[in-house]
Structure formats: C-alpha cells, structure tokens
Design a protein around this motif. Sequence first.
Motif, mmCIF file in Angstrom:
data_model
loop_
_atom_site.group_PDB
_atom_site.id
_atom_site.type_symbol
_atom_site.label_atom_id
_atom_site.label_comp_id
_atom_site.label_asym_id
_atom_site.label_seq_id
_atom_site.Cartn_x
_atom_site.Cartn_y
_atom_site.Cartn_z
ATOM 1 N N TYR A 18 0.842 -1.210 0.000
ATOM 2 C CA TYR A 18 0.000 0.000 0.000
ATOM 3 C C TYR A 18 0.874 1.256 0.000
ATOM 4 C CZ TYR A 18 -3.020 3.706 1.693
ATOM 5 O OH TYR A 18 -3.674 4.898 1.834
ATOM 6 N N ARG A 19 1.865 1.284 0.887
ATOM 7 C CA ARG A 19 2.743 2.464 0.972
ATOM 8 C C ARG A 19 3.556 2.654 -0.310
ATOM 9 N NH1 ARG A 19 4.649 3.687 7.025
ATOM 10 N NH2 ARG A 19 2.747 3.072 8.083
ATOM 11 N N ALA A 20 4.005 1.550 -0.893
ATOM 12 C CA ALA A 20 4.836 1.622 -2.105
ATOM 13 C C ALA A 20 4.052 2.118 -3.320
ATOM 14 C CB ALA A 20 5.431 0.247 -2.407
ATOM 15 N N THR A 21 2.748 1.809 -3.370
ATOM 16 C CA THR A 21 1.963 2.095 -4.578
ATOM 17 C C THR A 21 1.054 3.311 -4.454
ATOM 18 O OG1 THR A 21 0.219 0.562 -3.855
ATOM 19 C CG2 THR A 21 1.956 -0.337 -5.275
ATOM 20 N N GLU A 22 1.047 3.933 -3.281
ATOM 21 C CA GLU A 22 0.117 5.024 -3.005
ATOM 22 C C GLU A 22 0.135 6.140 -4.068
ATOM 23 O OE1 GLU A 22 -1.348 7.072 1.161
ATOM 24 O OE2 GLU A 22 0.696 6.308 1.001
ATOM 25 N N GLU A 23 1.303 6.439 -4.601
ATOM 26 C CA GLU A 23 1.410 7.549 -5.549
ATOM 27 C C GLU A 23 1.239 7.121 -7.005
ATOM 28 O OE1 GLU A 23 4.912 9.903 -4.891
ATOM 29 O OE2 GLU A 23 4.555 9.973 -2.725
ATOM 30 N N TYR A 24 1.001 5.836 -7.237
ATOM 31 C CA TYR A 24 0.831 5.332 -8.605
ATOM 32 C C TYR A 24 -0.653 5.082 -8.862
ATOM 33 C CZ TYR A 24 5.865 4.510 -8.385
ATOM 34 O OH TYR A 24 7.218 4.664 -8.249
ATOM 35 N N MET A 25 -1.250 5.903 -9.711
ATOM 36 C CA MET A 25 -2.694 5.817 -9.952
ATOM 37 C C MET A 25 -3.120 4.489 -10.583
ATOM 38 S SD MET A 25 -4.141 8.596 -8.804
ATOM 39 C CE MET A 25 -3.175 8.132 -7.406
ATOM 40 N N LYS A 26 -2.226 3.881 -11.367
ATOM 41 C CA LYS A 26 -2.586 2.663 -12.095
ATOM 42 C C LYS A 26 -2.173 1.382 -11.378
ATOM 43 C CE LYS A 26 -2.186 4.795 -16.669
ATOM 44 N NZ LYS A 26 -1.443 4.716 -17.947
ATOM 45 N N ILE A 27 -1.567 1.501 -10.187
ATOM 46 C CA ILE A 27 -1.111 0.314 -9.451
ATOM 47 C C ILE A 27 -1.814 0.268 -8.096
ATOM 48 C CG2 ILE A 27 0.885 -0.951 -8.567
ATOM 49 C CD1 ILE A 27 2.647 0.661 -10.502
ATOM 50 N N LYS A 28 -2.467 -0.861 -7.807
ATOM 51 C CA LYS A 28 -3.255 -0.992 -6.570
ATOM 52 C C LYS A 28 -2.829 -2.226 -5.773
ATOM 53 C CE LYS A 28 -6.454 1.865 -8.480
ATOM 54 N NZ LYS A 28 -6.019 3.207 -8.485
ATOM 55 N N PRO A 29 -2.818 -2.108 -4.438
ATOM 56 C CA PRO A 29 -2.578 -3.308 -3.627
ATOM 57 C C PRO A 29 -3.851 -4.161 -3.583
ATOM 58 C CG PRO A 29 -2.880 -1.375 -2.229
ATOM 59 C CD PRO A 29 -2.990 -0.899 -3.636
ATOM 60 N N SER A 30 -3.692 -5.470 -3.464
ATOM 61 C CA SER A 30 -4.857 -6.352 -3.376
ATOM 62 C C SER A 30 -4.630 -7.449 -2.337
ATOM 63 C CB SER A 30 -5.139 -7.000 -4.739
ATOM 64 O OG SER A 30 -6.143 -7.991 -4.600
ATOM 65 N N ASP A 31 -5.645 -7.656 -1.508
ATOM 66 C CA ASP A 31 -5.599 -8.729 -0.505
ATOM 67 C C ASP A 31 -6.613 -9.827 -0.857
ATOM 68 O OD1 ASP A 31 -8.037 -7.536 0.030
ATOM 69 O OD2 ASP A 31 -7.653 -7.210 2.161
ATOM 70 N N ILE A 32 -6.978 -9.911 -2.133
ATOM 71 C CA ILE A 32 -8.030 -10.826 -2.579
ATOM 72 C C ILE A 32 -7.786 -12.270 -2.131
ATOM 73 C CG2 ILE A 32 -7.055 -11.337 -4.883
ATOM 74 C CD1 ILE A 32 -10.715 -10.515 -4.518
#
Length: 194
Positions: free
Chosen positions: A61-75
């Motif tokens: 989450y912290r690593a991707t916060e500033e990337y609009m096209k990259i999301k963390p997933s806990d699916i």
Amino acid sequence: MSKIGLYFGTFNPIHIGHLIIANYMAEYSDLDEIWMVVTPHNPLKKKKSLLDNHHRLELVYRATEEYMKIKPSDIEFKLPQPNYTVFTLAHIADKYPDKDFCLIMGEDNLKSFHKWKNYEVILEHHHIYVYPRIADGEVEHQFKNHPKIHKVDAPIMEISSTMIRKGIQQKKNIKPMLPKEVWEYIDEMNFYKK
C-alpha cells in the motif's frame, strides 16, 4: 471492459524492482491497471522471515500510493489455503464481472507454467503478460507462440527480496532498493533484523 494485470507475489518486502515491472506494464502495455496481489503465507509452512500478511499488504500500500494505475490487493487473504492461481482467477472474475483479468509473470515462471494446477483452464480464460527474467531452461514449446501469451520487453530486474532481507540482517545500506515509505516502515518496525 477494463483490463487488469494481476501481479502475484509475497512482496517480502516489495522493492523498486517490483514497482519498475508493474509501472512498465501499466504504461507500456494495453493493461489499464496493475493489482499487486499479496500472497498469504501458508499456515502449514510458516517461514520465520515471512512478515505477517497485514504487514506485507501495508508495505505494498505504501509503495503504490502515488501510482494511480497500481493498486494493492488482498483478494487471496479471504480464500481457503493452500490456494492455487486458477481458483483465485475464478473467484476474482466472479467478483468483478466487468473486468478482464490477465496474469503477469516472469519468464522463469512461464518455464514451469505447464506444472501449474489447471494451467490449460487459465490459458483458456486469461491472457498472460510475461516480463524477462534471467533463468535456466527453455520455455515449453506449446507456450512459445501462444496467442494468449504476450512478451513485454520490460527491464530485467536482478533485485530480490531475499537480497534485501540479507542486506538488512548484515546492516548494509539497502535504502536505494526500496521506496522511501517502505524503508521507513521496515526500519520503524525493526523487520528482518534477525
């Protein structure tokens, strides 16, 4: 229908190599978004060096916060363990019927893809985006010119989470290999020091 690339990993920890690959896929392929799917640890194979699921998800989450096209997933956290990719794909496709899910994998994984559970089913329903990795062995003939397998000429990354964990244990300066927010969380929580 938006096209989502699923990038699976333990991300223990996530590092700039992961981000470079994910961002390259988001910017230079026809994928609309990349979901960084954090793989839960197998409760039967607890590894001392593997951080708890929620900590690894927090790092992503912290690593991707500033990337609009990259999301963390806990699916995968909510699925029965041990889990197989084919089941995750079926679950996620059912949950988000308006999205077209594709797999992102390194060339090293493609070389063993024929050993995956129900790999034929995966190929029947999903496209696979492959980034280069330095690995021994040949890709199976059946995957070489497959219409659903797309090679993406992403940069070759030789940074590994193992290298980072060892570096932290040996008190090396590994900060350049991690996003700043990831390094701060690891340092604050004293992760990987033993």
